[in-house]
Design a protein around this motif. Sequence first.
Motif, mmCIF file in Angstrom:
data_model
loop_
_atom_site.group_PDB
_atom_site.id
_atom_site.type_symbol
_atom_site.label_atom_id
_atom_site.label_comp_id
_atom_site.label_asym_id
_atom_site.label_seq_id
_atom_site.Cartn_x
_atom_site.Cartn_y
_atom_site.Cartn_z
ATOM 1 N N GLN A 276 0.828 -1.202 0.000
ATOM 2 C CA GLN A 276 0.000 0.000 0.000
ATOM 3 C C GLN A 276 0.871 1.265 0.000
ATOM 4 O OE1 GLN A 276 -3.426 -0.916 1.071
ATOM 5 N NE2 GLN A 276 -4.168 1.009 0.219
ATOM 6 N N GLU A 280 1.298 4.134 -2.910
ATOM 7 C CA GLU A 280 1.050 5.556 -2.667
ATOM 8 C C GLU A 280 2.249 6.394 -3.080
ATOM 9 O OE1 GLU A 280 -0.255 6.084 1.346
ATOM 10 O OE2 GLU A 280 -2.126 5.008 0.955
ATOM 11 N N ASP A 283 2.443 6.663 -6.752
ATOM 12 C CA ASP A 283 1.448 7.637 -7.217
ATOM 13 C C ASP A 283 2.005 9.057 -7.115
ATOM 14 O OD1 ASP A 283 -0.360 5.810 -7.905
ATOM 15 O OD2 ASP A 283 -1.727 6.107 -6.186
#
Lengths: 294, 135
Positions: A276, A280, A283
Amino acid sequence: MAKARQIVKRRKAVSNIKKITRTMQLIATAKYQKCLQRAMGTKPYTQRITQLVTELAGQVTDINHPLLQTNSGSGRVAVLVITSNRGLCGGYNAQILRTALERFRQVEASQRQIQLQAAGKKAIAYFRFLGRALHKSYSHFDDRVRFEQVQGLADEFMAAYERQEVDAVYVVYMRYISTARQRPEIIQLLPMSAPQSEQKTTEAATPVQYEFSPSPGELLAELLPESVRVRLFQCFTDAAVSEQVARMVAMKAATDAAGDMIKYLTRTYNRARQTQITMELLDIVGGANAISAS
Amino acid sequence: MARENLFHCQLITPDAALADELVSSVVVTAHDGELGVLRDRAPLLCRLGVGGLRMQTPTGTRQFFIDGGFMQVYSNELVILTPQARPIDQIPVQDTQRQLKEWQEKTAHSLAEQETKDVEVRRLRAQLRLAVKNK
């Protein structure tokens, strides 16, 4: 974050289960110690009664007792199956019931009927499920079986045998050999095998000249029923110890399995969390690159 | 007490061995009355009755209620096997009295019930007699 949250929830549930199984293991261990102490406490009585029967058998030339005679008229065989009242004890009940069913098949193959008696809720439920008629069922025997309780049951068996209502009485139970070994066993409670005197087997020097009160025959007639009661009592105490050992082992396995699962879930959770975070970061980095490029 | 007068005595029930000690004399209720045992007694196998058991030990007397059973004497070793035994000082007098009254008031509807009633009444009476005598 949905997956990671699910894993956390599951890990918590498993850890709660582990606490329960661990407590059950500790309880079973404490009960096992008590049951074992009781089972060992019954041994001197059993041994002495057997010894007395053997001593008397040497003095009585013609032993003629209804419990030693073979019945063959009724075509019925009584089988008492001793299981536990509660579950969560691994394969304990399944092993006993499997052994009992094998014996049923043998008896039925010899064209005899079974008069089934079940001690323990597990046996009662199983035979009801199979649709087998239960002659009698008992669920009041717990891990602290008293001699008086078993005495009544043994007396009923002996009365039925003497009335020639049954040809034989068998007991299916879990025999306790050691903490590591228990074995489902079938014993023939009635008819009893004729007691052998010590002189015949070991060829001892001279037999002890006892004074008897009342006569040896009368004493033996009283001792034989007592030895049947004692044997049945021994079956129940052995079964209680075996049950606690089985529960102890099953709960230890469950606790260990829960521990392994917690470790696995923690690893999976960490990996999911790391994925996760990486996603992130990617991103953010990707977004920043796109802005600087434009 | 001279040690040469002592012999070994065991009281065993199906639940546990209640006594295992050196005694100088034992008086036990046999099937036909009370019976005393001293050291060097001839071998004996005997049926017991419902009643008392008195052991004289070097430190004092120990008394029990016994519910029938068997006794073996051999080579200065006395073994008492009984389905039920209880130290006399542990018999609850009021409870026993209440139970005795309940059994006496019960009506037996069959021969078997009458037999059970008789056995229970005899057992409770014996316990009560011993407990009261001990006070």
